[in-house]
Scaffold this motif. Structure first.
Motif, short mmCIF file in Angstrom:
data_model
loop_
_atom_site.label_atom_id
_atom_site.label_comp_id
_atom_site.label_asym_id
_atom_site.label_seq_id
_atom_site.Cartn_x
_atom_site.Cartn_y
_atom_site.Cartn_z
N PRO A 44 0.83 -1.20 0.00
CA PRO A 44 0.00 0.00 0.00
C PRO A 44 0.87 1.26 0.00
O PRO A 44 1.99 1.26 0.51
CB PRO A 44 -0.80 -0.13 1.30
CG PRO A 44 -0.83 -1.60 1.58
CD PRO A 44 0.50 -2.11 1.11
N ARG A 45 0.31 2.31 -0.55
CA ARG A 45 1.00 3.61 -0.65
C ARG A 45 0.17 4.64 0.10
O ARG A 45 -1.01 4.82 -0.22
CB ARG A 45 1.15 3.99 -2.11
CG ARG A 45 1.77 5.35 -2.40
CD ARG A 45 1.56 5.68 -3.87
NE ARG A 45 2.17 6.93 -4.29
CZ ARG A 45 1.85 7.56 -5.42
NH1 ARG A 45 0.95 7.05 -6.22
NH2 ARG A 45 2.44 8.69 -5.73
N LEU B 111 5.86 4.00 5.28
CA LEU B 111 6.93 3.15 4.79
C LEU B 111 6.52 1.70 4.99
O LEU B 111 6.18 1.31 6.11
CB LEU B 111 8.24 3.45 5.55
CG LEU B 111 9.48 2.71 5.09
CD1 LEU B 111 9.86 3.16 3.66
CD2 LEU B 111 10.65 2.96 6.03
N TRP B 112 6.53 0.95 3.90
CA TRP B 112 6.04 -0.43 3.92
C TRP B 112 7.10 -1.38 3.39
O TRP B 112 7.85 -1.03 2.47
CB TRP B 112 4.79 -0.56 3.04
CG TRP B 112 3.59 0.15 3.58
CD1 TRP B 112 3.39 1.50 3.64
CD2 TRP B 112 2.40 -0.45 4.10
NE1 TRP B 112 2.16 1.77 4.19
CE2 TRP B 112 1.53 0.59 4.48
CE3 TRP B 112 1.98 -1.77 4.30
CZ2 TRP B 112 0.27 0.36 5.04
CZ3 TRP B 112 0.73 -2.02 4.85
CH2 TRP B 112 -0.11 -0.95 5.21
N GLY B 113 7.12 -2.57 3.96
CA GLY B 113 7.91 -3.63 3.35
C GLY B 113 7.24 -4.12 2.08
O GLY B 113 6.08 -3.76 1.80
N GLN B 114 7.95 -4.93 1.33
CA GLN B 114 7.43 -5.39 0.04
C GLN B 114 6.38 -6.50 0.20
O GLN B 114 5.72 -6.86 -0.77
CB GLN B 114 8.57 -5.88 -0.87
CG GLN B 114 9.07 -7.30 -0.60
CD GLN B 114 10.09 -7.40 0.52
OE1 GLN B 114 10.19 -6.52 1.37
NE2 GLN B 114 10.85 -8.50 0.52
N GLY B 115 6.24 -7.02 1.41
CA GLY B 115 5.28 -8.08 1.67
C GLY B 115 5.93 -9.46 1.63
O GLY B 115 6.85 -9.70 0.85
N THR B 116 5.44 -10.34 2.48
CA THR B 116 5.86 -11.74 2.49
C THR B 116 4.63 -12.60 2.27
O THR B 116 3.68 -12.52 3.05
CB THR B 116 6.52 -12.12 3.82
OG1 THR B 116 7.74 -11.38 3.98
CG2 THR B 116 6.84 -13.62 3.85
N THR B 117 4.64 -13.38 1.21
CA THR B 117 3.52 -14.28 0.94
C THR B 117 3.72 -15.60 1.65
O THR B 117 4.78 -16.21 1.55
CB THR B 117 3.38 -14.52 -0.57
OG1 THR B 117 3.12 -13.27 -1.21
CG2 THR B 117 2.23 -15.48 -0.86
#
Lengths: 105, 122
Positions: A44-45, B111-117
């Motif tokens: 998300p942004r 600020l977000w991580g790219q995600g872990t599936t």
């Protein structure tokens, strides 16, 4: 738990149009509301925080308004990169998200 | 450049344990809360809880209390999310995220991580 209800669930629009997304809260948030844009395969942004303050680097065509329990996100002159799912999030009582509005062509 | 980098995708069986990570860089990691956010397949975003790296102060969203454990190792700027006995319903994408202002617990997250599936399947 604070419940956020977004409407509509889906918006079908054309390039260049303006759209308004709604987020209604089950209790007063004052201005403790954020909006996010979310595209598949990306995180998300953050677009808006404090109900109406654009986050760093967000184009001026995104604007937020509202206070208390009624909030809106307006996207003026939709660009191709704006097609996505949009979420509102409250942070006055822990954090919860609305169910999202999908903006599609 | 400020960033949160998460560990890679996981495929596990029901009943197994799992620990995923989120490493921050480019900012003072210990002074910003870290939130964990779940997205189940085809569903919306859910905040699971938050942790403060400096003292490991933790708050869990009630629906996740007892289901997960959040931890942090501030010496290596890394936050963790852990399960002891996975269920198929734990499948989803998990994001770590940071509030836009230092010291803010629950807040807007810029600020977000790219995600872990994570896929849980027998």
């Amino acid at each position: 738990e604070v419940v956020l209800t977004q409407s509509p669930a889906t918006l079908s629009v054309s390039l260049g149009e303006s759209v308004t997304l709604s987020c209604r809260a089950s209790q007063s948030l004052r201005a403790n509301l954020a909006w996010y844009q979310h595209k598949p395969g990306q995180p998300p942004r953050l677009l808006i925080h404090g109900a109406s303050t654009r986050a760093t680097g967000i184009p001026a065509r995104f604007s937020g308004s509202g206070y208390g329990t009624e909030f809106t996100l307006t996207i003026s002159s939709l660009q191709s990169e704006d097609f996505a799912v949009y979420y509102c999030q409250q942070y006055i009582d822990q954090a919860t998200f609305g169910q999202g509005t999908k903006v599609e062509i | 450049e400020m960033q949160l980098v998460q560990s890679g995708p996981e495929v596990k069986k029901p009943g197994e344990s799992l620990k995923i990570s989120c490493q921050g860089s480019g900012y003072r990691f210990s002074t910003y809360w870290i939130a964990w956010v779940r997205q189940m397949p085809g569903k919306g975003l859910e905040c699971m809880g938050i942790i403060y790296p400096d003292d490991s102060d933790t708050t869990y969203t009630p629906s996740f209390e007892g289901q997960i454990t959040m931890s942090v190792d501030k010496s290596i700027n890394t936050a963790y999310l852990q399960w002891t006995s996975l269920k198929p319903s734990d499948s989803g994408t998990y994001y770590c995220a940071r509030p836009w202002a230092a010291g803010n617990s629950y807040s807007a997250m810029d600020l977000w991580g790219q995600g872990t599936t994570v896929i849980i399947s027998s």
